[in-house]
Write a protein that holds these residues in place. Structure first.
Motif, short mmCIF file in Angstrom:
data_model
loop_
_atom_site.label_atom_id
_atom_site.label_comp_id
_atom_site.label_asym_id
_atom_site.label_seq_id
_atom_site.Cartn_x
_atom_site.Cartn_y
_atom_site.Cartn_z
N CYS A 145 13.30 -39.49 8.90
CA CYS A 145 12.09 -39.50 8.08
C CYS A 145 11.27 -38.24 8.30
CB CYS A 145 11.24 -40.74 8.41
SG CYS A 145 9.69 -40.81 7.48
N TRP A 146 10.88 -37.60 7.21
CA TRP A 146 10.02 -36.41 7.28
C TRP A 146 8.57 -36.89 7.28
CZ3 TRP A 146 11.44 -31.65 8.51
CH2 TRP A 146 10.49 -30.63 8.42
N ASP A 147 8.06 -37.11 8.48
CA ASP A 147 6.70 -37.62 8.68
C ASP A 147 5.88 -36.55 9.39
OD1 ASP A 147 4.36 -38.91 9.30
OD2 ASP A 147 5.29 -40.71 10.12
N ASP A 181 6.02 -44.21 19.06
CA ASP A 181 6.00 -44.55 17.64
C ASP A 181 6.35 -43.34 16.78
OD1 ASP A 181 5.31 -47.13 18.31
OD2 ASP A 181 3.16 -46.85 17.94
N ALA A 182 5.86 -42.16 17.18
CA ALA A 182 6.14 -40.95 16.41
C ALA A 182 7.63 -40.61 16.44
CB ALA A 182 5.32 -39.78 16.96
N LYS A 253 4.57 -35.57 2.70
CA LYS A 253 3.61 -34.47 2.63
C LYS A 253 4.33 -33.12 2.60
CE LYS A 253 -0.01 -37.12 4.97
NZ LYS A 253 -0.93 -37.19 6.15
N THR A 254 5.19 -32.96 1.62
CA THR A 254 5.84 -31.68 1.39
C THR A 254 6.27 -31.63 -0.07
OG1 THR A 254 7.65 -30.19 2.01
CG2 THR A 254 8.10 -32.55 2.10
N HIS A 255 6.27 -30.43 -0.64
CA HIS A 255 6.77 -30.24 -1.99
C HIS A 255 8.25 -29.89 -2.00
CE1 HIS A 255 5.86 -26.16 -0.58
NE2 HIS A 255 6.78 -25.74 -1.44
N LYS A 256 8.83 -29.69 -0.80
CA LYS A 256 10.23 -29.28 -0.68
C LYS A 256 11.14 -30.51 -0.68
CE LYS A 256 8.69 -25.58 2.40
NZ LYS A 256 8.72 -25.07 3.79
N PRO A 257 12.41 -30.34 -1.03
CA PRO A 257 13.36 -31.45 -0.89
C PRO A 257 13.57 -31.78 0.59
CG PRO A 257 14.52 -29.45 -1.47
CD PRO A 257 13.06 -29.14 -1.59
#
Length: 324
Positions: A145-147, A181-182, A253-257
C-alpha cells in the motif's frame, strides 16, 4: 525505458527463470541481463512457500548487484528478519514469535537455510538492503500500500534509501504502536475492524477481527464491507451485507501510478484502478502464474491490460505481450 515490474515469487525460481527468458533476459554467466532499454523491479515476497528459496534469492540479488534491477521489501522478507531477531525487551522471545502458524509459514525458507546457520545469517543481512518502497519521477513501487502518512511515520527508522535498520525492525515489531501500524499498512495493506466483535478465518486458519480492504477504490467509508473487502466470500459469510466500513482514514496521495504485489489475484491481469496495478497473480501456488507489468517510463499512464505479461508455465503457449 521499460520497467518490468515482477510480482511475488515466493521461492518459485523456475517460474522466475521462465518469465525472465520470456521477457528477453539472457544469462551472461553472472546474472540475467535485460534486453536493451529494460530494467527489472521485484515487488517483494521473494521468499517462503516454494521449494527454491536460495535459487530465487541468488537470481534476484545477482541482478541487484549488477545494477540491472531494483526490489522493494515484502512482508515475508520482513517476517524473516523479525523471526530471527531476539526481542531486546524479552531476550527469551523473538520479535516474530515461533508459534505453530509462523513456523509453518516460514518452513520452506528454513528448510534450505537452517536457523542461525552462516547461510541464514548471510541472507538475512542481504534482506536489509531492500528498501521498503521506491518512488521515481514516473511511478511509485511498494509491496502492499502506498500510504504517504505511514511512510512519514517510518522514515526516521530507515536509511536514506528507505531500507529498514535493525533499530527500525525492533520499533516496528512492537504491536499497538504507531510504528507497527505504519509498517503493517505499507507491507500488508489497509484493514478495518469487523463489526460487533465478529471474526473471520483467513487462509492460514487464523481468526481475524479485522478485514483487509481494497484501498485503491474511491470513497471507502461510503461503501459496505462486502464491497471493499479483500477476503473470500466464504470468510465474509457471517458479515451482515449492510455493514459499513469504518475508521479507514486512507486516501491515495500521489498523481503517479502505484505498483504493488501481495494480493493473490487470479484470472486475466488488469489494472486495479486508473492509478494502481498489482502484479501478484498467485505464483506461490503451483497453478498460479508469475506476472509482470511492463511500464513505459515515458508514458506511464494510462495503465493498460495489454502491458501485462504472464509466464504460463503449465501451458504450451504464453499469454501476454512479449518484451518490447
Amino acid at each position: 525505458m521499460i520497467i518490468d515490474v515482477i510480482g511475488d515469487i515466493h521461492g518459485y525460481a523456475d517460474k522466475l527463470v521462465g518469465l525472465l527468458l520470456q521477457l528477453g533476459y539472457v544469462h551472461d554467466g553472472t546474472c540475467f541481463m535485460p534486453p536493451a532499454g529494460h530494467r527489472a523491479l521485484f515487488i517483494g515476497d521473494l521468499v517462503d512457500r516454494g521449494s527454491q528459496q536460495v535459487a530465487t534469492l541468488e537470481i534476484v540479488f545477482a541482478m541487484l548487484d549488477a545494477g540491472v534491477a531494483d526490489a522493494v521489501m515484502g512482508n515475508h522478507e520482513y517476517n524473516a528478519l523479525a523471526f530471527a531477531t531476539l526481542d531486546p525487551d524479552n531476550p527469551t522471545q523473538y520479535l516474530r514469535s515461533h508459534n505453530e502458524v509462523h513456523v509453518r509459514q516460514h518452513e520452506a525458507f528454513l528448510a534450505e537455510l537452517p536457523f542461525d546457520s552462516e547461510a541464514h545469517q548471510y541472507w538475512l543481512q542481504r534482506l536489509y538492503e531492500i528498501p521498503l518502497w521506491i518512488e521515481t519521477d514516473y511511478a511509485c513501487f511498494v509491496h502492499a500500500c502506498w500510504d504517504v502518512d505511514s511512510m512519514t511515520m517510518l522514515k526516521p527508522l530507515l536509511t536514506d534509501a528507505n531500507c529498514l535498520t535493525p533499530q527500525g525492525l525492533i520499533a516496528t515489531a512492537k504491536e499497538d504502536t504507531a510504528q507497527f501500524d505504519a509498517l503493517e499498512r505499507v507491507l500488508k495493506g489497509v484493514e478495518t475492524p469487523l463489526p460487533d466483535g465478529l471474526v473471520m478465518i483467513d487462509k492460514e486458519g487464523t481468526k481475524r477481527s479485522r478485514v483487509r480492504v481494497r484501498w485503491w477504490l474511491d470513497e471507502l467509508e461510503k461503501r459496505t464491507l462486502h464491497e471493499i473487502a479483500r477476503a473470500p466470500s466464504s470468510a465474509m459469510a457471517q458479515i451482515p451485507k449492510d455493514a459499513m466500513a469504518e475508521n479507514i482514514n486512507f486516501a491515495i496521495k500521489t498523481h503517479k501510478p502505484v505498483f504493488v504485489g501481495h494480493y493473490w489475484l487470479t484470472g486475466m491481469p488488469e489494472p486495479l484502478s486508473q492509478k494502481v496495478v498489482c502484479t501478484d497473480y498467485s505464483a506461490a501456488v503451483d497453478s498460479g502464474y508469475l506476472t509482470c507489468y511492463q511500464l513505459d517510463t515515458q508514458q506511464p499512464l494510462p495503465l493498460k491490460p495489454e502491458n501485462f505479461v504472464q509466464h504460463r508455465h503449465n501451458e504450451n503457449i504464453d499469454i501476454g505481450r512479449q518484451s518490447q
